[in-house]
Design a protein around this motif. Structure first.
Motif, PDB file in Angstrom:
ATOM      1  N   CYS A  41      14.165   0.335   2.083  1.00 17.84           N
ATOM      2  CA  CYS A  41      13.382   1.312   2.831  1.00 17.84           C
ATOM      3  C   CYS A  41      12.232   1.760   1.953  1.00 17.84           C
ATOM      4  CB  CYS A  41      14.256   2.513   3.208  1.00 17.84           C
ATOM      5  SG  CYS A  41      13.297   3.848   3.967  1.00 17.84           S
ATOM      6  N   ASP A  42      11.025   1.548   2.442  1.00 19.18           N
ATOM      7  CA  ASP A  42       9.824   1.959   1.715  1.00 19.18           C
ATOM      8  C   ASP A  42       9.528   3.411   2.096  1.00 19.18           C
ATOM      9  OD1 ASP A  42       7.362   2.302   0.572  1.00 19.18           O
ATOM     10  OD2 ASP A  42       6.543   0.391   1.262  1.00 19.18           O
ATOM     11  N   THR A  43      10.109   4.326   1.347  1.00 11.25           N
ATOM     12  CA  THR A  43      10.028   5.749   1.705  1.00 11.25           C
ATOM     13  C   THR A  43       8.639   6.326   1.475  1.00 11.25           C
ATOM     14  OG1 THR A  43      10.891   6.229  -0.486  1.00 11.25           O
ATOM     15  CG2 THR A  43      12.465   6.281   1.320  1.00 11.25           C
ATOM     16  N   CYS A  44       7.799   5.621   0.707  1.00 13.64           N
ATOM     17  CA  CYS A  44       6.430   6.108   0.478  1.00 13.64           C
ATOM     18  C   CYS A  44       5.399   5.298   1.260  1.00 13.64           C
ATOM     19  CB  CYS A  44       6.089   6.058  -1.014  1.00 13.64           C
ATOM     20  SG  CYS A  44       6.831   7.381  -1.971  1.00 13.64           S
ATOM     21  N   ARG A  45       5.851   4.378   2.073  1.00 14.34           N
ATOM     22  CA  ARG A  45       4.934   3.489   2.791  1.00 14.34           C
ATOM     23  C   ARG A  45       3.929   2.875   1.818  1.00 14.34           C
ATOM     24  NH1 ARG A  45       5.202   4.562   8.342  1.00 14.34           N
ATOM     25  NH2 ARG A  45       3.197   3.533   8.565  1.00 14.34           N
ATOM     26  N   ALA A  46       4.440   2.454   0.671  1.00 14.32           N
ATOM     27  CA  ALA A  46       3.576   1.987  -0.411  1.00 14.32           C
ATOM     28  C   ALA A  46       3.283   0.494  -0.323  1.00 14.32           C
ATOM     29  CB  ALA A  46       4.233   2.284  -1.756  1.00 14.32           C
ATOM     30  N   ASN A  51      10.421   4.099  -7.272  1.00 19.65           N
ATOM     31  CA  ASN A  51      11.711   4.633  -7.719  1.00 19.65           C
ATOM     32  C   ASN A  51      12.388   5.477  -6.637  1.00 19.65           C
ATOM     33  OD1 ASN A  51       9.986   6.839  -7.892  1.00 19.65           O
ATOM     34  ND2 ASN A  51      11.018   7.680  -9.711  1.00 19.65           N
ATOM     35  N   VAL A  52      11.696   5.736  -5.529  1.00 17.75           N
ATOM     36  CA  VAL A  52      12.359   6.456  -4.443  1.00 17.75           C
ATOM     37  C   VAL A  52      12.639   5.564  -3.233  1.00 17.75           C
ATOM     38  CG1 VAL A  52      11.605   8.780  -5.095  1.00 17.75           C
ATOM     39  CG2 VAL A  52      10.126   7.353  -3.642  1.00 17.75           C
ATOM     40  N   GLU A 109      18.745   2.655   9.705  1.00 17.73           N
ATOM     41  CA  GLU A 109      18.342   4.064   9.554  1.00 17.73           C
ATOM     42  C   GLU A 109      17.214   4.388  10.526  1.00 17.73           C
ATOM     43  OE1 GLU A 109      17.490   5.108   5.493  1.00 17.73           O
ATOM     44  OE2 GLU A 109      19.431   4.363   4.799  1.00 17.73           O
ATOM     45  N   ALA A 110      17.497   5.352  11.399  1.00 17.64           N
ATOM     46  CA  ALA A 110      16.539   5.688  12.453  1.00 17.64           C
ATOM     47  C   ALA A 110      15.199   6.161  11.883  1.00 17.64           C
ATOM     48  CB  ALA A 110      17.130   6.761  13.360  1.00 17.64           C
ATOM     49  N   ASP A 111      15.224   6.908  10.785  1.00 16.14           N
ATOM     50  CA  ASP A 111      13.949   7.406  10.248  1.00 16.14           C
ATOM     51  C   ASP A 111      13.310   6.428   9.255  1.00 16.14           C
ATOM     52  OD1 ASP A 111      15.648   7.726   8.148  1.00 16.14           O
ATOM     53  OD2 ASP A 111      15.093   9.799   7.708  1.00 16.14           O
ATOM     54  N   CYS A 112      13.905   5.269   9.129  1.00 21.14           N
ATOM     55  CA  CYS A 112      13.275   4.237   8.301  1.00 21.14           C
ATOM     56  C   CYS A 112      13.390   2.912   9.041  1.00 21.14           C
ATOM     57  CB  CYS A 112      13.921   4.135   6.929  1.00 21.14           C
ATOM     58  SG  CYS A 112      12.927   3.134   5.803  1.00 21.14           S
ATOM     59  N   PHE A 145      11.545  -1.954   5.612  1.00 23.84           N
ATOM     60  CA  PHE A 145      11.199  -1.095   6.738  1.00 23.84           C
ATOM     61  C   PHE A 145      10.446   0.096   6.135  1.00 23.84           C
ATOM     62  CE2 PHE A 145      14.893  -3.285   8.580  1.00 23.84           C
ATOM     63  CZ  PHE A 145      14.422  -3.561   9.856  1.00 23.84           C
ATOM     64  N   PHE A 146       9.492   0.619   6.904  1.00 21.27           N
ATOM     65  CA  PHE A 146       8.728   1.776   6.428  1.00 21.27           C
ATOM     66  C   PHE A 146       9.329   3.054   6.991  1.00 21.27           C
ATOM     67  CE2 PHE A 146       4.344   0.363   4.843  1.00 21.27           C
ATOM     68  CZ  PHE A 146       4.841  -0.825   4.349  1.00 21.27           C
ATOM     69  N   ARG A 147       9.396   4.043   6.150  1.00 21.37           N
ATOM     70  CA  ARG A 147       9.826   5.346   6.617  1.00 21.37           C
ATOM     71  C   ARG A 147       8.721   5.923   7.490  1.00 21.37           C
ATOM     72  NH1 ARG A 147      10.671  10.847   5.516  1.00 21.37           N
ATOM     73  NH2 ARG A 147      12.898  11.362   5.368  1.00 21.37           N
ATOM     74  N   LYS A 148       9.122   6.605   8.559  1.00 20.33           N
ATOM     75  CA  LYS A 148       8.127   7.124   9.502  1.00 20.33           C
ATOM     76  C   LYS A 148       7.170   8.091   8.803  1.00 20.33           C
ATOM     77  CE  LYS A 148       9.207   7.436  14.021  1.00 20.33           C
ATOM     78  NZ  LYS A 148      10.208   7.898  14.975  1.00 20.33           N
ATOM     79  N   GLU A 149       7.738   9.063   8.088  1.00 17.17           N
ATOM     80  CA  GLU A 149       6.930  10.006   7.318  1.00 17.17           C
ATOM     81  C   GLU A 149       7.187   9.749   5.841  1.00 17.17           C
ATOM     82  OE1 GLU A 149       4.831  12.269   8.397  1.00 17.17           O
ATOM     83  OE2 GLU A 149       5.240  11.891  10.533  1.00 17.17           O
TER      84      GLU A 149
END
Ligand SMILES: *[C@@H]1O[C@H](CO)[C@@H](O)[C@H](O)[C@H]1NC(C)=O
Length: 171
Positions: A41-46, A51-52, A109-112, A145-149
């Motif tokens: 999951c790309d939580t930063c849409r990077a 590291n997150v 994961e729904a938000d990712c 997958f990209f996190r929405k926010e």
């Protein structure tokens, strides 16, 4: 010297044949490639792992193999990632003249669960004539997958990655 060389060649041939014979599976059939890689999951849409970012368990990917000339689809399968985010798909030896592509299908994961076009897939060549001779394992680049926010601290995190690129100083 030529004699020694041919003796060595003979020994190498013999040991290669022996190795193939001993490694052969009990059931007949050509050996297979194992295509494997990570879904995260790309939580930063990077567009790269930070590291997150975290690996995704239970993500579904699709693998599709196309002949590299005719573009004909020869192989299509789905796989789900394990607890560490790794999927594994076996592809037969007869796919040597093909390029397989792993693509995201479903996120656990729904938000990712966002799929960014072109970042959602990784190509894996399956030819045996590219210098990678021994192992049948093919590692695909990680896909995400990209996190929405993006997470709140992503700005700070990505800035740190920039610093690492520009200089080797401590952050
Ligand atoms: C990730 O890196 C940033 C910047 O170096 C740091 O501030 C943050 O605490 C780190 N987060 C984790 C979960 O390690």
């Amino acid at each position: 010297m030529p004699q020694l060389r041919s003796l060595i060649a003979l020994l190498l041939t013999f040991s290669a044949v022996a190795a193939v014979a001993s490694a052969a599976p009990p059931a007949p059939g050509p050996p297979e490639f194992l295509v494997t890689g990570v879904v995260y999951c790309d939580t930063c849409r990077a567009g790269f792992e930070t590291n997150v970012s975290h690996s995704l368990k239970g993500a579904t990917v699709q693998i599709e193999c196309k002949h590299f000339e005719s573009q004909e689809v020869h192989h299509k399968a789905e796989a789900t990632t394990d607890a560490w985010g790794w999927y594994k798909v076996e592809v037969g030896e007869d796919h040597q003249e093909e390029i397989c592509e792993v693509a995201l299908l479903r996120s656990p994961e729904a938000d990712c669960a966002e799929i960014e076009r072109s970042r959602d897939r990784a190509r894996v060549p399956l030819t045996r004539n590219n210098g990678i001779k021994q192992s049948g394992i093919r590692y695909a680049n990680s896909i995400a997958f990209f996190r929405k926010e993006p997470l709140k601290n992503c700005g700070e995190i990505l800035r740190k990655y920039d610093l690492y690129d520009d200089s080797s100083e401590n952050p």
